[in-house]
Design an enzyme around this catalytic site. Structure first.
Site, PDB file in Angstrom:
ATOM      1  N   GLU A   1       0.835  -1.205   0.000  1.00 25.06           N
ATOM      2  CA  GLU A   1       0.000   0.000   0.000  1.00 25.06           C
ATOM      3  C   GLU A   1       0.873   1.260   0.000  1.00 25.06           C
ATOM      4  OE1 GLU A   1      -2.144  -0.682   3.582  1.00 25.06           O
ATOM      5  OE2 GLU A   1      -2.930  -2.594   2.864  1.00 25.06           O
TER       6      GLU A   1
ATOM      7  N   GLU B   1      -4.493  -6.530   2.941  1.00 25.27           N
ATOM      8  CA  GLU B   1      -3.316  -7.344   3.247  1.00 25.27           C
ATOM      9  C   GLU B   1      -3.509  -8.773   2.765  1.00 25.27           C
ATOM     10  OE1 GLU B   1      -4.792  -5.274   5.312  1.00 25.27           O
ATOM     11  OE2 GLU B   1      -3.240  -3.735   5.538  1.00 25.27           O
TER      12      GLU B   1
ATOM     13  N   GLN C   1       1.882  -2.298   5.714  1.00 24.16           N
ATOM     14  CA  GLN C   1       2.185  -0.914   6.102  1.00 24.16           C
ATOM     15  C   GLN C   1       2.440  -0.774   7.597  1.00 24.16           C
ATOM     16  OE1 GLN C   1      -0.692   2.583   5.521  1.00 24.16           O
ATOM     17  NE2 GLN C   1       0.604   2.628   3.705  1.00 24.16           N
ATOM     18  N   PHE C   2       1.668  -1.455   8.400  1.00 22.32           N
ATOM     19  CA  PHE C   2       1.944  -1.661   9.822  1.00 22.32           C
ATOM     20  C   PHE C   2       1.778  -3.158  10.061  1.00 22.32           C
ATOM     21  CE2 PHE C   2       0.912   2.780   9.731  1.00 22.32           C
ATOM     22  CZ  PHE C   2       1.736   3.355  10.685  1.00 22.32           C
TER      23      PHE C   2
ATOM     24  N   ASP D   1       0.951  -4.962  12.354  1.00 21.11           N
ATOM     25  CA  ASP D   1      -0.255  -5.410  13.068  1.00 21.11           C
ATOM     26  C   ASP D   1      -1.257  -6.058  12.112  1.00 21.11           C
ATOM     27  OD1 ASP D   1      -0.164  -3.234  15.750  1.00 21.11           O
ATOM     28  OD2 ASP D   1       0.982  -2.829  13.941  1.00 21.11           O
ATOM     29  N   PHE D   2      -1.347  -5.508  10.881  1.00 23.46           N
ATOM     30  CA  PHE D   2      -2.380  -5.963   9.953  1.00 23.46           C
ATOM     31  C   PHE D   2      -1.978  -7.200   9.163  1.00 23.46           C
ATOM     32  CE2 PHE D   2      -2.991  -1.456  10.763  1.00 23.46           C
ATOM     33  CZ  PHE D   2      -4.269  -1.481  11.288  1.00 23.46           C
ATOM     34  N   ILE D   3      -0.858  -7.793   9.502  1.00 23.38           N
ATOM     35  CA  ILE D   3      -0.484  -9.067   8.898  1.00 23.38           C
ATOM     36  C   ILE D   3      -1.496 -10.154   9.295  1.00 23.38           C
ATOM     37  CG2 ILE D   3       0.995  -9.937  10.771  1.00 23.38           C
ATOM     38  CD1 ILE D   3       2.964 -10.879   8.625  1.00 23.38           C
TER      39      ILE D   3
ATOM     40  N   HIS E   1      -1.244  -0.135  15.807  1.00 22.75           N
ATOM     41  CA  HIS E   1      -0.061   0.263  15.042  1.00 22.75           C
ATOM     42  C   HIS E   1       1.209   0.137  15.866  1.00 22.75           C
ATOM     43  CE1 HIS E   1      -3.478   2.336  13.104  1.00 22.75           C
ATOM     44  NE2 HIS E   1      -2.808   2.186  11.985  1.00 22.75           N
TER      45      HIS E   1
END
Length: 324
Positions: A29, A60, A82-83, A85-87, A127
């Site tokens: 992103e 993601e 991008q962060f 956390d969102f994996i 984040h």
């Protein structure tokens, strides 16, 4: 040799690997003309174009799924979350597909999924996380987390050249704070090899990522109190360097496991089990964990400071263990 930041080292690794191998491409992103949320990919779009630096929708799951498909077709994708956390949105693709593909059908999935982890930036619970334990119980995945600019470059190059999926966690607190001379020549840091950052004789501190610098700060301060910490930087979390861990514990007979992630089910629990199983006779005290508490990461600056492990907390634990 040139002085570069941790962030610049990551960018150099991406650029050099794209120059070395035309199959390497990036997707994520805002990584194109914008250069990424933290500017890690700044300039790569201009150099390599839209076909090799691919802006994606905010999904993601789609990013990692597309990377897996491209890898199956012979490409070497590097996906940015991008962060980090969102994996979790791509958990299924990583754990049920990419990690198992070689075992299930004999075909490796050579992808790198990289992204910023960690707190200290007042980013709150979405984040600021450290997600390594989400994937610790998944055979087939590799995980690395560098603490220095040298390792940031060398580990990313090794990850891109690996034939199987590698998760690359980069601590955003280090992006512009850490800098050092790194070689101009091509090099890699092998996955699975730890490094002793500071020799010591009283207590082994086993850690990784940003907490390496916390451990070194505590070790420097405790030296004047006559407590000598040995700091072992794991660098690779899967596979981890068991020999380096056990060698250090046998040397000092006392160990503190330090990480920024929360405690229950955290990485320290696995390391504690290995040390208890294989080095119990070497121990002269309890295996101690210094971690974040089991709460979401707070937004509030004072609460986040209270939440995160730091040198003072490590020094307190070290004094107690030294006196045991």
């Amino acid at each position: 040799m040139a002085v570069v930041t941790y962030l610049e080292a990551i960018r150099q690794a991406l650029m050099e690997e794209m120059q070395r191998d035309e199959r390497v491409f990036l997707l994520g992103e805002d990584i194109g003309a914008y250069g990424g949320a933290f500017k890690v990919t700044d300039g790569l779009y201009d150099k390599f174009g839209a076909e090799r630096v691919v802006d994606t929708p905010i999904s993601e799951s789609a990013i990692v799924g597309a990377a897996c498909g491209a890898a199956m077709m012979g490409m070497r994708p590097v996906a940015e979350i991008q962060f980090i956390d969102f994996i979790s949105c791509a958990f299924d693709q990583l754990t049920n597909y990419a990690a198992k593909s070689r075992y299930r059908q004999g075909i490796g999935i050579p992808i790198v999924v990289r992204g910023p982890c960690g707190g200290g930036g007042r980013g709150g619970p979405f984040h600021s996380q450290n997600v390594e334990s989400f994937f610790l119980n998944t055979p087939g995945l590799k995980m690395v987390e560098p603490a220095t600019a040298y390792d940031a470059k060398g580990l990313l190059k090794a990850a891109i050249r690996d034939e199987d999926p590698v998760l690359y966690f980069e601590h955003k607190f280090l992006y512009r704070r850490i800098k050092e001379d790194i070689p101009d020549d091509d090099y890699i840091v092998p996955i699975g090899k730890a490094k002793v950052r500071r020799e010591g004789k009283d207590i082994s501190v086993i850690t990784y990522g940003a907490m390496v610098h916390t451990a070194l700060e505590a070790a420097e301060k405790l030296e004047s109190e006559g407590i000598s910490l040995e700091v072992v930087d794991l660098r690779s979390l899967l596979p981890y360097d068991e020999d380096a861990i056990l060698t250090s514990v046998a040397k000092t007979s006392k160990v503190i496991l330090l990480h920024e992630a929360t405690r229950i089910g955290g990485y320290a629990g696995e390391l504690a089990a290995v040390i208890a199983e294989k080095a119990f006779d070497c121990l002269d005290g309890p295996i101690v964990r210094v971690t974040a508490p089991d709460t979401p990461v707070p937004y509030s600056p004072p609460l986040e400071d209270f939440f995160l492990p730091n040198a003072e907390k490590l020094m307190k634990a070290a004094r107690q263990l030294a006196a045991y």
